[in-house]
Design an enzyme around this catalytic site. Structure first.
Site, PDB file in Angstrom:
ATOM      1  N   ASP A 154      -8.778  -9.042  -0.674  1.00 15.48           N
ATOM      2  CA  ASP A 154      -8.077  -8.167  -1.071  1.00 15.48           C
ATOM      3  C   ASP A 154      -7.767  -7.906  -2.514  1.00 15.48           C
ATOM      4  O   ASP A 154      -6.577  -7.744  -2.848  1.00 15.48           O
ATOM      5  CB  ASP A 154      -7.243  -7.493  -0.222  1.00 15.48           C
ATOM      6  CG  ASP A 154      -6.427  -6.113  -0.447  1.00 15.48           C
ATOM      7  OD1 ASP A 154      -7.243  -5.223  -1.049  1.00 15.48           O
ATOM      8  OD2 ASP A 154      -5.598  -5.738   0.160  1.00 15.48           O
ATOM      9  N   CYS A 167     -10.136  -1.464  -3.442  1.00 10.30           N
ATOM     10  CA  CYS A 167      -9.916  -0.015  -3.973  1.00 10.30           C
ATOM     11  C   CYS A 167     -10.873   0.445  -5.012  1.00 10.30           C
ATOM     12  O   CYS A 167     -10.730   1.438  -5.552  1.00 10.30           O
ATOM     13  CB  CYS A 167      -8.490   0.268  -4.293  1.00 10.30           C
ATOM     14  SG  CYS A 167      -7.953  -0.993  -5.559  1.00 10.30           S
ATOM     15  N   TYR A 206      -5.490 -12.976  -2.321  1.00  5.44           N
ATOM     16  CA  TYR A 206      -4.720 -11.773  -2.879  1.00  5.44           C
ATOM     17  C   TYR A 206      -3.562 -11.163  -2.008  1.00  5.44           C
ATOM     18  O   TYR A 206      -3.880 -10.028  -1.534  1.00  5.44           O
ATOM     19  CB  TYR A 206      -5.623 -11.066  -3.412  1.00  5.44           C
ATOM     20  CG  TYR A 206      -6.861 -11.634  -4.359  1.00  5.44           C
ATOM     21  CD1 TYR A 206      -6.547 -11.535  -5.641  1.00  5.44           C
ATOM     22  CD2 TYR A 206      -8.148 -11.951  -3.858  1.00  5.44           C
ATOM     23  CE1 TYR A 206      -7.381 -12.280  -6.655  1.00  5.44           C
ATOM     24  CE2 TYR A 206      -8.762 -12.491  -4.613  1.00  5.44           C
ATOM     25  CZ  TYR A 206      -8.639 -12.589  -6.376  1.00  5.44           C
ATOM     26  OH  TYR A 206      -9.725 -13.054  -6.997  1.00  5.44           O
ATOM     27  N   GLN A 245       0.785  -1.183   0.007  1.00  5.86           N
ATOM     28  CA  GLN A 245      -0.103   0.117  -0.028  1.00  5.86           C
ATOM     29  C   GLN A 245       0.863   1.381   0.234  1.00  5.86           C
ATOM     30  O   GLN A 245       1.912   1.360   0.628  1.00  5.86           O
ATOM     31  CB  GLN A 245      -0.857   0.026   1.342  1.00  5.86           C
ATOM     32  CG  GLN A 245      -1.964  -0.790   1.185  1.00  5.86           C
ATOM     33  CD  GLN A 245      -3.350  -0.489   0.090  1.00  5.86           C
ATOM     34  OE1 GLN A 245      -2.943   0.479  -0.660  1.00  5.86           O
ATOM     35  NE2 GLN A 245      -4.379  -1.343   0.172  1.00  5.86           N
ATOM     36  N   GLU A 291      -1.363 -15.845  -3.210  1.00  3.33           N
ATOM     37  CA  GLU A 291      -0.825 -14.683  -3.929  1.00  3.33           C
ATOM     38  C   GLU A 291      -0.022 -15.144  -5.515  1.00  3.33           C
ATOM     39  O   GLU A 291       0.308 -16.301  -5.345  1.00  3.33           O
ATOM     40  CB  GLU A 291      -0.029 -13.929  -3.165  1.00  3.33           C
ATOM     41  CG  GLU A 291       0.871 -12.928  -3.922  1.00  3.33           C
ATOM     42  CD  GLU A 291       0.185 -11.715  -4.883  1.00  3.33           C
ATOM     43  OE1 GLU A 291      -0.553 -11.221  -3.935  1.00  3.33           O
ATOM     44  OE2 GLU A 291       0.630 -11.533  -5.929  1.00  3.33           O
TER      45      GLU A 291
HETATM   46  N1  SAH Z   1      -3.598  -7.854   0.256  1.00  2.00           N
HETATM   47  C1  SAH Z   1      -2.258  -7.385  -0.021  1.00  2.00           C
HETATM   48  C2  SAH Z   1      -2.184  -7.116  -1.689  1.00  2.00           C
HETATM   49  C3  SAH Z   1      -3.215  -6.350  -2.118  1.00  2.00           C
HETATM   50  S1  SAH Z   1      -3.281  -5.798  -4.034  1.00  2.00           S
HETATM   51  C4  SAH Z   1      -1.930  -5.813   0.606  1.00  2.00           C
HETATM   52  O1  SAH Z   1      -2.785  -5.416   1.063  1.00  2.00           O
HETATM   53  O2  SAH Z   1      -0.757  -5.683   0.440  1.00  2.00           O
HETATM   54  C5  SAH Z   1      -3.920  -7.394  -4.917  1.00  2.00           C
HETATM   55  C6  SAH Z   1      -2.895  -8.435  -5.003  1.00  2.00           C
HETATM   56  O3  SAH Z   1      -3.517  -9.382  -5.769  1.00  2.00           O
HETATM   57  C7  SAH Z   1      -1.710  -8.062  -5.619  1.00  2.00           C
HETATM   58  O4  SAH Z   1      -0.325  -8.609  -4.928  1.00  2.00           O
HETATM   59  C8  SAH Z   1      -1.599  -9.051  -6.852  1.00  2.00           C
HETATM   60  O5  SAH Z   1      -0.245  -9.478  -7.395  1.00  2.00           O
HETATM   61  C9  SAH Z   1      -2.483 -10.000  -6.443  1.00  2.00           C
HETATM   62  N2  SAH Z   1      -3.230 -10.713  -7.673  1.00  2.00           N
HETATM   63  C10 SAH Z   1      -3.721 -10.481  -8.752  1.00  2.00           C
HETATM   64  N3  SAH Z   1      -4.360 -11.325  -9.510  1.00  2.00           N
HETATM   65  C11 SAH Z   1      -4.431 -12.570  -8.609  1.00  2.00           C
HETATM   66  C12 SAH Z   1      -4.839 -13.769  -8.854  1.00  2.00           C
HETATM   67  N4  SAH Z   1      -5.481 -14.017 -10.003  1.00  2.00           N
HETATM   68  N5  SAH Z   1      -4.485 -14.576  -7.855  1.00  2.00           N
HETATM   69  C13 SAH Z   1      -3.912 -14.068  -6.793  1.00  2.00           C
HETATM   70  N6  SAH Z   1      -3.334 -13.039  -6.686  1.00  2.00           N
HETATM   71  C14 SAH Z   1      -3.494 -12.032  -7.597  1.00  2.00           C
END
Ligand code: SAH
Length: 543
Positions: free
Chosen positions: A380, A407, A311, A282, A332
């Site tokens: 997320d 977001c 995620y 973030q 992730e």
């Molecule tokens: N929860 C974390 C990241 C949120 S952003 C935090 O708050 O820091 C969303 C995340 O989803 C990113 O790290 C991105 O790489 C991941 N992402 C995107 N598509 C995805 C998918 N199909 N499966 C798993 N993760 C994914």
């Protein structure tokens, strides 16, 4: 019918979710950038579409009360900020309203929003910036893209970032010029240097400088690093990111460390994190802490839970909750981020966490097939929201609670609606502002599983926390808004309705309109709107 170059006077009566003021001229909607609700403006029509048009301010005839002088010289040109011309309080008001409207319109959710949580910092809050580097008018420039364009607006000094970022931008520009580094050209796909990406660990003070190149090496890299360390001694990592793609994606998959460490460190919610250039983190650390604390609070953890964090990026959300659960599983898709998450757990002595590198939908499906029954799932997702696989796997795994963070309120609302049909009811929603001065805002929603036979909420909530409004009231928030709009022309937010209800003794969720210290700036319902809402409550025989 409005035509291009028509000049008209109009008042701005509402704000769109992308930060344009809205005026209605003969029932026709005119979007006006950089205007404020209440402004009376002389407008020039600049673009006419079938159902709406765009206007440009020719003259401010009467400024709105919340107008302020924008503090940035490139505000009108740069695509970054949209709310520099109004007070932050007013911006928060608009954001809370967008979230409420979107959850209701797209998600069909009729739950009162908690007050929006403001960002502790309004300026200098970003720990990351990505500056495109291009040739404009024969000069090497670094800055930001103009709105809906790939023209670079030169801007070494942006007040959303810490001030020292400017020194690094200016130094990099000078280096590229004096060492004649070929600058990338988007149209031809030729040239080397594409982007300068800076990331900063606010707590550790460590700085990462990443140069995105259309090649495998940087000429004069030793000279670049030597000069960079003189300009910014806190640089702990210099990385080359290789991106030979010819599209809008900024970062390529390969990183080559030129100096120092592969990662930098930061601390969030008391947990220390190592971050590589490719890991999501973030951008507003202080506001993110508020978001994650809120998510933990909603999850209501007791220490016995199995928590799944979908995620999960570098593991930030799950790891910040790890000491309050029995077991944590994070999922992730980016391998570097998963590696960071595993190392972060190890470095912090967290032994009850494991991380899977996979697509969230596929991993969730596998976990569900294995018969995993998490107590709480946190999701997320990126802007596009959850995949159908993820939603279906959530239904199969059947957790009691689901905490959704996003977001993009529109995809969040869509996912909440789908989950509603699967037996998950949204019971609390809170907007959190991580991105002051821009139109972006985070939202966190708590959903609770309904027992199939009984269809009552399984989550234990004490009466004070329960939202009794919908049970007690005769009209929904939407109906009250519609009534007020129809009878007075005023737009009122859920927050204002809740405030007036409470004033009239209608029980609201306890934390709804109480001013916590962080929410002390929460806007208060103006008398005119209070009167209108009171009339509506009387009309619906609620008071
Ligand atoms: N929860 C974390 C990241 C949120 S952003 C935090 O708050 O820091 C969303 C995340 O989803 C990113 O790290 C991105 O790489 C991941 N992402 C995107 N598509 C995805 C998918 N199909 N499966 C798993 N993760 C994914």
């Amino acid at each position: 019918m409005l035509k291009k170059n028509d000049i008209l006077d109009a008042q701005i009566t509402a704000m769109s979710s992308d930060g344009n003021g809205i005026a209605k001229i003969d029932g026709f909607v005119v979007f006006v950038p950089c205007s404020a609700v209440g402004d009376v403006l002389r407008l020039r029509i600049v673009k006419v579409q079938k159902n709406y048009c765009f206007g440009k301010i020719e003259e401010i005839l009467t400024p709105a009360a919340q107008r302020i002088a924008p503090s940035c010289p490139v505000y009108q040109k740069c695509g970054g900020c949209s709310f520099r011309h109004i007070t932050y309080e007013q911006e928060l008001c608009h954001k809370a309203q967008f979230v409420a409207d979107t959850l209701s319109r797209i998600g069909g959710l009729d739950l009162p929003l908690d007050p929006i949580v403001p960002s502790p910092l309004e300026e200098g809050y970003r720990n990351k910036a990505q500056y495109p580097i291009r040739i404009e008018d024969g000069e090497v420039v670094a800055g930001f893209f103009a709105k809906r364009s790939h023209r670079v607006i030169p801007c070494a000094s942006c007040s959303l970032q810490p001030k020292f970022f400017t020194d690094i931008v200016e130094y990099t520009q000078t280096f590229a010029k004096s060492c004649r580094i070929p600058i990338y050209n988007e149209e031809t796909g030729r040239g080397l240097l594409r982007h300068l990406y800076i990331r900063y660990g606010e707590v550790s003070g460590q700085v990462m400088v990443c140069l995105v190149v259309n090649g495998n090496s940087l000429p004069h890299s030793e000279e670049y690093i030597k000069g960079l360390l003189e300009v910014c001694p806190s640089v702990a990592s210099v990385v080359l990111n290789v991106n030979k793609r010819q599209d809008n994606v900024i970062l390529g998959e390969k990183c080559i460390t030129l100096y120092g460490s592969d990662t930098i460190e930061d601390t969030l919610c008391g947990v220390s994190f190592h971050l590589s250039p490719l890991s999501f983190y973030q951008v507003n650390r202080q506001a993110a802490q508020k978001l994650y604390e809120l998510a933990a609070d909603m999850a209501g953890l007791s220490g016995s839970e199995l928590l799944v964090d979908l995620y999960c990026g570098a593991g930030t959300i799950g790891l910040s909750m790890a000491s309050r659960v029995r077991e944590l599983i994070g999922v992730e898709i980016i391998p570097d981020a998963v590696e960071n998450a595993r190392e972060n757990a190890k470095n912090c002595g967290i032994e009850n966490a494991r991380f899977l590198c996979a697509d969230a939908g596929e991993a969730a499906k596998t976990l569900a097939q294995e018969g995993l029954h998490p107590d709480v799932i946190v999701v997320d997702p990126p802007r596009k929201g959850c995949s159908v696989d993820v939603l279906e796997a959530i239904q199969t795994m059947s957790p009691k609670k689901l905490v959704m963070i996003s977001c993009n309120c529109a995809s969040l609302a869509r996912d909440c609606k789908a989950l509603d049909a699967m037996g998950y009811k949204a019971i609390r929603a809170v907007p959190v502002d991580l991105f002051p001065r821009t139109t972006h805002v985070e939202t966190v929603v708590l959903l609770s599983k309904l027992k199939e036979a009984e269809h009552h909420i399984e989550v234990d909530l004490n009466l004070d926390e329960m939202d009794l409004t919908s049970a007690e009231s005769k009209a929904t928030y939407g109906e009250i808004q519609d009534y007020v709009k129809e009878h007075t022309g005023l737009q009122v937010s859920h927050l204002y309705i809740a405030q007036v209800k409470r004033k009239n003794g209608i029980i609201e969720r306890v934390n709804y309109n109480k001013s916590k210290s962080e929410n002390a700036r929460q806007p208060k319902c103006p008398p005119e709107k209070e009167k209108a809402i009171t009339e509506a409550l009387k009309h619906f025989q609620m008071i």
